[in-house]
Design an enzyme around this catalytic site. Structure first.
Site, PDB file in Angstrom:
ATOM      1  N   HIS A 306       0.854  -1.184   0.000  1.00  0.00           N
ATOM      2  CA  HIS A 306       0.000   0.000   0.000  1.00  0.00           C
ATOM      3  C   HIS A 306       0.884   1.227   0.000  1.00  0.00           C
ATOM      4  CE1 HIS A 306      -3.222   2.757   1.136  1.00  0.00           C
ATOM      5  NE2 HIS A 306      -4.043   1.821   0.689  1.00  0.00           N
ATOM      6  N   ASP A 364      -7.954  -5.497   0.265  1.00  0.00           N
ATOM      7  CA  ASP A 364      -8.425  -6.294  -0.868  1.00  0.00           C
ATOM      8  C   ASP A 364      -8.016  -7.753  -0.789  1.00  0.00           C
ATOM      9  OD1 ASP A 364      -9.793  -4.276  -2.189  1.00  0.00           O
ATOM     10  OD2 ASP A 364      -7.900  -3.421  -2.848  1.00  0.00           O
TER      11      ASP A 364
HETATM   12  N1  CMC Z   1       3.969  -7.511  -4.819  1.00  0.00           N
HETATM   13  C1  CMC Z   1       5.311  -7.532  -5.002  1.00  0.00           C
HETATM   14  N2  CMC Z   1       6.107  -6.463  -4.857  1.00  0.00           N
HETATM   15  C2  CMC Z   1       5.534  -5.315  -4.499  1.00  0.00           C
HETATM   16  C3  CMC Z   1       4.135  -5.210  -4.280  1.00  0.00           C
HETATM   17  C4  CMC Z   1       3.350  -6.366  -4.454  1.00  0.00           C
HETATM   18  N3  CMC Z   1       2.040  -6.336  -4.272  1.00  0.00           N
HETATM   19  N4  CMC Z   1       3.824  -3.935  -3.937  1.00  0.00           N
HETATM   20  C5  CMC Z   1       4.986  -3.260  -3.930  1.00  0.00           C
HETATM   21  N5  CMC Z   1       6.007  -4.096  -4.264  1.00  0.00           N
HETATM   22  C6  CMC Z   1       7.446  -3.759  -4.309  1.00  0.00           C
HETATM   23  C7  CMC Z   1       7.789  -2.947  -5.534  1.00  0.00           C
HETATM   24  O1  CMC Z   1       8.173  -3.797  -6.603  1.00  0.00           O
HETATM   25  C8  CMC Z   1       8.907  -2.090  -5.026  1.00  0.00           C
HETATM   26  O2  CMC Z   1      10.069  -2.883  -4.951  1.00  0.00           O
HETATM   27  P1  CMC Z   1      11.533  -2.238  -5.241  1.00  0.00           P
HETATM   28  O3  CMC Z   1      11.728  -1.220  -4.131  1.00  0.00           O
HETATM   29  O4  CMC Z   1      12.473  -3.376  -5.180  1.00  0.00           O
HETATM   30  O5  CMC Z   1      11.438  -1.615  -6.608  1.00  0.00           O
HETATM   31  C9  CMC Z   1       8.509  -1.780  -3.585  1.00  0.00           C
HETATM   32  O6  CMC Z   1       7.681  -2.894  -3.184  1.00  0.00           O
HETATM   33  C10 CMC Z   1       7.719  -0.471  -3.435  1.00  0.00           C
HETATM   34  O7  CMC Z   1       6.579  -0.535  -4.291  1.00  0.00           O
HETATM   35  P2  CMC Z   1       5.969   0.693  -5.105  1.00  0.00           P
HETATM   36  O8  CMC Z   1       5.283   0.178  -6.336  1.00  0.00           O
HETATM   37  O9  CMC Z   1       7.014   1.732  -5.273  1.00  0.00           O
HETATM   38  O10 CMC Z   1       4.900   1.205  -4.052  1.00  0.00           O
HETATM   39  P3  CMC Z   1       3.683   2.159  -4.361  1.00  0.00           P
HETATM   40  O11 CMC Z   1       3.377   2.849  -3.106  1.00  0.00           O
HETATM   41  O12 CMC Z   1       3.900   2.966  -5.582  1.00  0.00           O
HETATM   42  O13 CMC Z   1       2.512   1.105  -4.713  1.00  0.00           O
HETATM   43  C11 CMC Z   1       0.619  -0.293  -4.618  1.00  0.00           C
HETATM   44  C12 CMC Z   1       1.469   0.760  -3.890  1.00  0.00           C
HETATM   45  C13 CMC Z   1      -0.666  -0.555  -3.802  1.00  0.00           C
HETATM   46  C14 CMC Z   1       0.190   0.216  -6.015  1.00  0.00           C
HETATM   47  C15 CMC Z   1       1.436  -1.604  -4.752  1.00  0.00           C
HETATM   48  O14 CMC Z   1       1.816  -2.066  -3.458  1.00  0.00           O
HETATM   49  C16 CMC Z   1       0.709  -2.682  -5.515  1.00  0.00           C
HETATM   50  O15 CMC Z   1       0.745  -2.704  -6.760  1.00  0.00           O
HETATM   51  N6  CMC Z   1       0.002  -3.633  -4.801  1.00  0.00           N
HETATM   52  C17 CMC Z   1      -0.780  -4.625  -5.452  1.00  0.00           C
HETATM   53  C18 CMC Z   1      -2.090  -4.036  -5.864  1.00  0.00           C
HETATM   54  C19 CMC Z   1      -3.021  -3.842  -4.690  1.00  0.00           C
HETATM   55  O16 CMC Z   1      -3.188  -4.721  -3.857  1.00  0.00           O
HETATM   56  N7  CMC Z   1      -3.667  -2.667  -4.653  1.00  0.00           N
HETATM   57  C20 CMC Z   1      -4.648  -2.348  -3.632  1.00  0.00           C
HETATM   58  C21 CMC Z   1      -4.261  -1.195  -2.801  1.00  0.00           C
HETATM   59  S1  CMC Z   1      -5.308  -1.112  -1.360  1.00  0.00           S
HETATM   60  C22 CMC Z   1      -6.824  -0.643  -1.947  1.00  0.00           C
HETATM   61  C23 CMC Z   1      -6.963   0.806  -2.066  1.00  0.00           C
HETATM   62  O17 CMC Z   1      -6.811   1.501  -1.031  1.00  0.00           O
HETATM   63  O18 CMC Z   1      -7.302   1.243  -3.177  1.00  0.00           O
END
Ligand code: CMC
Length: 429
Positions: A306, A364
């Site tokens: 998240h 989720d």
């Molecule tokens: N699985 C594997 N790796 C992950 C995941 C995941 N679900 N989420 C983040 N990472 C890794 C990412 O690859 C990165 O690694 P590195 O530092 O080595 O490059 C690190 O963790 C930081 O991730 P980020 O993408 O920079 O983080 P963000 O804050 O931009 O993304 C997110 C947040 C929710 C989009 C992401 O965690 C994600 O895609 N999760 C899966 C989708 C999901 O479950 N979304 C629902 C969010 S909750 C509902 C809502 O409130 O809408």
């Protein structure tokens, strides 16, 4: 002495900016005067360090895993309140007393029907359309039906729009579902609660009597409460940005629904359930986790991670509890996907990849399993999220309109395109 933060510019000049405190949470540096004083913008794609507004509605402490609506912990609201009390709280800032609640429930109940012509609008959509595509269209179309109260500067009009949106969303969501499966629309019944009504509009058919199951209604109501607001997330920011131009609330909420649809936001529970189906069996969890950790695979563990929570999402805990209740009620305690989700969560929480990145289950991760058990098809999950989030969206929209600092949202950019050049005639290009 008010606090300031000093910025040193490349030419050695320094500028002081006020530091503004919130009631709780990080302070913010007020950089509104930066461009005027320095001719520079800040650069923050994805708003990683930018507060886009001030708000008194929802507070999240992502490190501690805390979520408060108007100061009340989500755990207490989920335990002691129903969704309409939470809607009242989000809109008015206080929980209703008995009299206020009865009045509010009465008003919402009497706005649950939609205009018959709106019902006919559905026939213009293909039956196999994604229900979120239908939702974006139908909710946007509400402004064409209720233009008697579209003056955003009129407090009474704003209130009526808020009531209409909260009241009609269950009807609109249920109609989207019924249309997609070719069943007749079910009209709301005033003696049922908001959530029981929704379940009936989703699942009743004229050929059979519909029995309300209180455990399942309570589970759905909890899903609504947990999804009702989440401060300045992508869809809420979309609603605010759309509304900042003076657009009507129905158009703004339609924009919020469009944003919510994306798999990184509201579409994640749908994606999570698909992921669980794809893994298929507990024996395949290790192999799948391997893929997630391989940066070249492009595979993410859906329902994990998240932007704000760097700890267990408190909503995920409540949702896991609800999952147990619903599966027990339905005699599904050995549900394959639930067992799989529990195994996946356990392994991920012990794995250094997830631990070091502070990736924990989000709301989720379990909400898809609960909804599937309730008989809700996967394609409807995000529609249900949009129903619940409408309460937060409309409260945030109201707050913005009445904020004396409210301005049209107009981010700036770091331009990296071509510098000025001349157009050549077509035959010389
Ligand atoms: N699985 C594997 N790796 C992950 C995941 C995941 N679900 N989420 C983040 N990472 C890794 C990412 O690859 C990165 O690694 P590195 O530092 O080595 O490059 C690190 O963790 C930081 O991730 P980020 O993408 O920079 O983080 P963000 O804050 O931009 O993304 C997110 C947040 C929710 C989009 C992401 O965690 C994600 O895609 N999760 C899966 C989708 C999901 O479950 N979304 C629902 C969010 S909750 C509902 C809502 O409130 O809408």
């Amino acid at each position: 002495m008010p606090k300031t933060a000093t910025l040193k510019l490349p030419d050695g000049k320094t500028i002081d900016f006020p530091v503004l405190p919130g009631t709780v949470g990080p302070e913010v540096v007020d950089i509104r005067a930066l461009y005027g004083k320095a001719g520079m913008f800040t650069y923050d794609p994805g708003f990683l360090s930018t507060a886009s507004c001030s708000s008194s509605i929802t507070y999240i402490d992502g490190d501690a895993g805390v979520l408060l609506y108007r100061g009340y912990p989500i755990e207490q609201l989920a335990q002691h309140c129903d969704f309409l009390e939470v809607c009242y709280l989000l809109l008015y800032g206080e929980l209703p007393n008995r009299k206020q609640k009865d009045e509010f429930v009465g008003i919402v109940t009497h706005h649950t029907m939609v205009h018959e012509q709106l019902a006919r609008l559905y026939q213009g959509f293909r039956r196999d359309a994604h229900p979120m595509a239908v939702m974006v269209g139908v909710v946007g179309a509400l402004s064409a039906f209720y233009h008697d109260a579209l003056d955003i500067n009129d407090a009474h009009h704003r209130t009526i729009s808020a009531f209409r949106l909260i009241a009609k969303m269950p009807t609109i969501v249920a109609m989207s579902y019924k249309y997609s499966i070719g069943q007749p629309f079910v009209y709301p019944l005033n003696h049922l609660s908001y959530t029981a009504n929704f379940m009936r509009m989703m699942f009743a058919v004229p050929a059979a009597e519909f029995k309300v199951n209180d455990v399942l209604v309570r589970a759905m109501d909890r899903i609504f409460i947990l999804h009702a607001d989440h401060e300045q997330n992508a869809s809420t920011s979309t609603v605010r940005l759309s509304g900042s131009s003076g657009a009507n609330p129905y158009a703004c909420i339609a924009a919020g629904i469009a944003c919510l649809w994306g798999p990184a936001h509201g579409g994640a529970n749908e994606a999570c359930l698909e992921m669980l189906e794809e893994i298929g069996d507990v024996s395949k969890v290790g192999e799948f986790i391997g893929k997630v950790k391989d940066k070249n695979s492009g595979v993410r563990l859906m329902g994990f991670g998240h932007r704000v929570y760097k700890n267990y999402d408190p909503r995920a805990k409540l949702m896991r509890e609800t999952c147990h209740e619903v599966l027990n009620e339905l005699g599904l305690h050995n549900d394959r996907l639930f067992r799989l989700a529990l195994a996946l969560e356990k392994i991920a929480l012990e794995d250094d990849y997830f631990v070091s990145r502070k990736l924990y289950p989000n709301v989720d991760f379990y909400s898809g399993i609960v909804q599937r058990a309730l008989g809700i098809p996967v394609a409807m999950f995000t529609c249900i999220f949009s129903l619940a989030r409408t309460a937060g969206w409309i409260a945030q929209w109201q707050e913005m309109i009445t904020d004396p600092e409210y301005k049209i949202g107009r981010p700036r950019q770091l331009y990296k395109g071509a510098t000025k050049r001349d157009v050549k005639p077509l035959d010389k290009r």
